[in-house]
Design an enzyme around this catalytic site. Structure first.
Site, PDB file in Angstrom:
ATOM      1  N   CYS A  13     -18.495  31.040  36.600  1.00 16.24           N
ATOM      2  CA  CYS A  13     -19.237  31.012  37.867  1.00 16.24           C
ATOM      3  C   CYS A  13     -20.160  29.828  37.879  1.00 16.24           C
ATOM      4  O   CYS A  13     -20.712  29.481  36.836  1.00 16.24           O
ATOM      5  CB  CYS A  13     -20.125  32.251  37.958  1.00 16.24           C
ATOM      6  SG  CYS A  13     -19.209  33.667  38.421  1.00 16.24           S
ATOM      7  N   GLU A  61     -12.635  28.946  37.029  1.00 18.16           N
ATOM      8  CA  GLU A  61     -11.976  30.236  37.247  1.00 18.16           C
ATOM      9  C   GLU A  61     -11.686  30.430  38.738  1.00 18.16           C
ATOM     10  O   GLU A  61     -12.499  30.043  39.580  1.00 18.16           O
ATOM     11  CB  GLU A  61     -12.939  31.327  36.750  1.00 18.16           C
ATOM     12  CG  GLU A  61     -12.280  32.625  36.439  1.00 18.16           C
ATOM     13  CD  GLU A  61     -13.276  33.581  35.800  1.00 18.16           C
ATOM     14  OE1 GLU A  61     -13.489  33.497  34.583  1.00 18.16           O
ATOM     15  OE2 GLU A  61     -13.847  34.395  36.531  1.00 18.16           O
TER      16      GLU A  61
HETATM   17  N1  ACO Z   1     -21.110  22.021  53.781  1.00 15.48           N
HETATM   18  C1  ACO Z   1     -20.280  20.961  53.614  1.00 15.48           C
HETATM   19  N2  ACO Z   1     -20.123  20.316  52.438  1.00 15.48           N
HETATM   20  C2  ACO Z   1     -20.826  20.765  51.386  1.00 15.48           C
HETATM   21  C3  ACO Z   1     -21.712  21.855  51.473  1.00 15.48           C
HETATM   22  C4  ACO Z   1     -21.839  22.496  52.744  1.00 15.48           C
HETATM   23  N3  ACO Z   1     -22.675  23.531  52.905  1.00 15.48           N
HETATM   24  N4  ACO Z   1     -22.273  22.064  50.268  1.00 15.48           N
HETATM   25  C5  ACO Z   1     -21.762  21.137  49.438  1.00 15.48           C
HETATM   26  N5  ACO Z   1     -20.887  20.353  50.109  1.00 15.48           N
HETATM   27  C6  ACO Z   1     -20.114  19.232  49.571  1.00 15.48           C
HETATM   28  C7  ACO Z   1     -21.005  18.011  49.464  1.00 15.48           C
HETATM   29  O1  ACO Z   1     -20.961  17.259  50.638  1.00 15.48           O
HETATM   30  C8  ACO Z   1     -20.432  17.289  48.275  1.00 15.48           C
HETATM   31  O2  ACO Z   1     -19.310  16.509  48.619  1.00 15.48           O
HETATM   32  P1  ACO Z   1     -19.414  14.907  48.831  1.00 15.48           P
HETATM   33  O3  ACO Z   1     -20.203  14.371  47.683  1.00 15.48           O
HETATM   34  O4  ACO Z   1     -17.981  14.508  48.805  1.00 15.48           O
HETATM   35  O5  ACO Z   1     -20.099  14.737  50.133  1.00 15.48           O
HETATM   36  C9  ACO Z   1     -19.904  18.413  47.400  1.00 15.48           C
HETATM   37  O6  ACO Z   1     -19.735  19.540  48.243  1.00 15.48           O
HETATM   38  C10 ACO Z   1     -20.835  18.744  46.271  1.00 15.48           C
HETATM   39  O7  ACO Z   1     -22.160  18.692  46.720  1.00 15.48           O
HETATM   40  P2  ACO Z   1     -23.372  18.902  45.727  1.00 15.48           P
HETATM   41  O8  ACO Z   1     -24.636  18.566  46.439  1.00 15.48           O
HETATM   42  O9  ACO Z   1     -23.101  18.198  44.434  1.00 15.48           O
HETATM   43  O10 ACO Z   1     -23.249  20.452  45.456  1.00 15.48           O
HETATM   44  P3  ACO Z   1     -24.336  21.606  45.604  1.00 15.48           P
HETATM   45  O11 ACO Z   1     -25.506  21.325  44.723  1.00 15.48           O
HETATM   46  O12 ACO Z   1     -24.608  21.891  47.012  1.00 15.48           O
HETATM   47  O13 ACO Z   1     -23.547  22.810  44.909  1.00 15.48           O
HETATM   48  C11 ACO Z   1     -22.113  24.678  44.963  1.00 15.48           C
HETATM   49  C12 ACO Z   1     -22.242  23.185  45.241  1.00 15.48           C
HETATM   50  C13 ACO Z   1     -22.431  24.950  43.502  1.00 15.48           C
HETATM   51  C14 ACO Z   1     -20.694  25.138  45.222  1.00 15.48           C
HETATM   52  C15 ACO Z   1     -23.132  25.407  45.907  1.00 15.48           C
HETATM   53  O14 ACO Z   1     -22.710  25.245  47.231  1.00 15.48           O
HETATM   54  C16 ACO Z   1     -23.318  26.869  45.618  1.00 15.48           C
HETATM   55  O15 ACO Z   1     -24.026  27.248  44.689  1.00 15.48           O
HETATM   56  N6  ACO Z   1     -22.694  27.755  46.436  1.00 15.48           N
HETATM   57  C17 ACO Z   1     -22.846  29.191  46.323  1.00 15.48           C
HETATM   58  C18 ACO Z   1     -22.114  29.715  45.105  1.00 15.48           C
HETATM   59  C19 ACO Z   1     -20.670  29.254  45.080  1.00 15.48           C
HETATM   60  O16 ACO Z   1     -19.957  29.352  46.063  1.00 15.48           O
HETATM   61  N7  ACO Z   1     -20.240  28.759  43.881  1.00 15.48           N
HETATM   62  C20 ACO Z   1     -18.902  28.339  43.645  1.00 15.48           C
HETATM   63  C21 ACO Z   1     -18.049  29.532  43.401  1.00 15.48           C
HETATM   64  S1  ACO Z   1     -16.537  29.122  42.653  1.00 15.48           S
HETATM   65  C22 ACO Z   1     -16.798  29.387  40.983  1.00 15.48           C
HETATM   66  O17 ACO Z   1     -17.811  29.964  40.641  1.00 15.48           O
HETATM   67  C23 ACO Z   1     -15.820  28.895  39.946  1.00 15.48           C
END
Ligand code: ACO
Ligand code: ZN
Length: 463
Positions: free
Chosen positions: A318, A352
């Protein structure tokens, strides 16, 4: 015949009482004038007026909310058909990307894994744990007992849904489909949760849960938290600090050695992770917590968990960036760190499945940038020759699993078949766009700052 005013009132009252769980109708979304189709998940009465918990059919569940009558367009109600099971928030509903309350969302990337709803399993797990604790005569309900014997959480690491069976009734399923925590306070941040998390019953009806940002214990009020902070001497996560560069550190936490912390981290993370089931048993996992340092301490920014031994080559179970830190590049930093660990282990790895919508976006972006970076920098063997590379070489250098490398190259549309060979063609636009994207990626992992030796968990008798 046009009914008089009273007639309308009657119809209206009758109508509202027929608005039951499963009805679909247009609902005005918060903060705008959009009226997307929504499904009623639950109905409650507050001071004589009805409130409806709705799921917007084409949107991510984190936008689900309680609405009052005036936000319902009752002219266009679709009543539930008895023979068709409700799909709200379920796997059958096509999902679109949603972020916070933003209304301009790109569509989910095509072909990606669908999210799975597994709330019932969460609750089943919670109930089961509670029952077994009660049998042992341990009550974990009170705050003080939390201090004494670990968290009152009924959970282990948030992990991918496995075969859990459907052990809870429909009512419970509805419970876990709805957000149950109004607000949390974590350090200097107030955060509105996205999804259900099995915090103890006495915590969920409060206006806010107060969480110690260092040990992650939760309290009912700010006063209780202040009392806790006076005693709590942690200023960083437990475990070993295995990386530090500038203000960014990573701590490695063993789910067996720091069970209370690991369980509280999972409970907190579940508020923002929908498609994962919580497990009580944190023993098989390691947790990598990323922090930002200032004079007050090491503040949690995000984390990922990782199985000590993964038969499927998963290098992340996760992953989460705390909402106040999202969209600033920290998610990619966490991902980069996870691949750096895999490089130290001499393995390829993959997250995962299933991935969430935001997880998929972040991974696709990380894979694309990492692979393009490699391709742009490959040197030709001799003068005027085209560089020769294999997919396996990309995997070895990046630790990205083969399937993910291939799907990324396909998504980027870089693979062509030419004169009997597969070739990768990089246009000048692709290279220029890549360079611009890399310039925006300010914070990076510096492998020289990682002080870590992988353990071979298979050689240990017990974790
Ligand atoms: N809308 C559109 N694009 C987004 C968004 C959003 N809300 N959030 C992130 N992105 C895109 C960014 O634009 C970036 O892409 P780019 O660099 O090509 O523009 C990319 O995703 C990563 O952005 P970061 O700023 O590095 O990521 P962030 O710190 O926001 O973290 C994460 C990403 C971990 C998925 C976060 O959104 C989160 O914690 N979400 C909730 C939990 C979740 O869904 N975790 C993943 C589950 S899958 C697993 O656990 C294996
Ligand atoms: Zn504490």
């Amino acid at each position: 015949m046009i009914p008089n005013h009273c007639g309308w009132m009657m119809i209206n009252i009758l109508f509202q009482s027929s608005l039951v769980e499963g009805c679909r109708l247009p609902v005005r979304m918060q903060g705008g004038d959009d009226w997307p189709l929504a499904e009623i998940i639950s109905v409650k009465e507050v001071k004589g007026s009805k409130c409806y918990y709705v799921h917007y059919v084409d949107f991510n569940k984190r936008l689900d909310e309680w609405v009052t009558e005036e936000r319902l367009d009752t002219r266009k109600v679709q009543f539930p058909r008895r023979d068709v099971p409700s799909q709200a928030g379920g796997t059958g509903t096509p999902k679109k990307l949603g972020g916070g309350n933003s209304l301009s969302r790109p569509a989910s990337p095509p072909g990606g894994p669908e999210m799975q709803l597994n709330g019932s399993a969460v609750l089943a797990a919670a109930l089961q744990k509670k029952i077994s604790r009660k049998r042992k005569g341990i009550s974990l309900e009170s705050e003080d007992s939390q201090d004494a014997s670990g968290p009152a959480s009924t959970t282990g690491p948030a992990s991918c849904p496995r075969s859990t069976g459907s052990m809870v009734a429909h009512h419970d399923d509805v419970v876990t489909r709805m957000k149950n925590v109004e607000m949390i306070e974590l350090g200097r941040h107030r955060i509105r949760p996205w999804y259900f998390s099995p915090y103890p019953q006495e915590m969920v009806h409060l206006q806010c849960i107060y969480i110690c940002e260092f040990c992650l214990k939760y309290r009912k009020s700010r006063k209780c938290l202040e009392r806790h902070l006076a005693k709590c001497n942690l200023r960083h996560p437990p475990g070993n600090e295995i990386y530090r560069k500038g203000r960014i550190s990573f701590f490695e936490i063993d789910g067996r050695k720091n069970k209370a912390y690991a369980q509280n981290l999972c409970l907190l993370a579940k508020l923002f992770l929908d498609h994962k089931t919580l497990y009580y048993d944190t023993d098989p996992f390691l947790f990598y917590v990323m922090t930002d340092f200032d004079s007050r301490g090491f503040h949690i920014v995000g984390y990922f968990s990782k199985e000590k031994e993964s038969t499927e080559d998963y290098n992340v179970a996760c992953i989460l960036t705390m909402p106040p830190y999202q969209r600033k590049g920290y998610g990619k930093l966490l991902i980069e760190f996870s691949y750096e660990l895999s490089k130290f282990e001499g393995k390829t790895g993959s997250p995962e499945k299933p991935l969430s919508d935001l997880g998929l976006l972040s991974y696709r972006s990380y894979w694309a940038q990492t692979i393009l970076d490699f391709l742009v920098n490959v040197k030709p063997v001799g003068d005027n020759e085209k560089p020769q590379i294999t997919i396996n070489e990309i995997c070895e250098l990046t630790s990205i699993k083969k399937e993910d490398v291939i799907s990324t190259l396909q998504n980027l549309n870089l693979i062509n078949y030419y004169k009997g060979q597969y070739i990768i063609t990089l246009s000048e636009e692709t290279v220029a766009a890549h360079q611009r994207a890399m310039e925006r990626r300010k914070i990076r992992i510096d492998p020289k700052c990682l002080h870590w030796t992988p353990k071979d968990w298979s050689k240990r008798a017990k974790w």
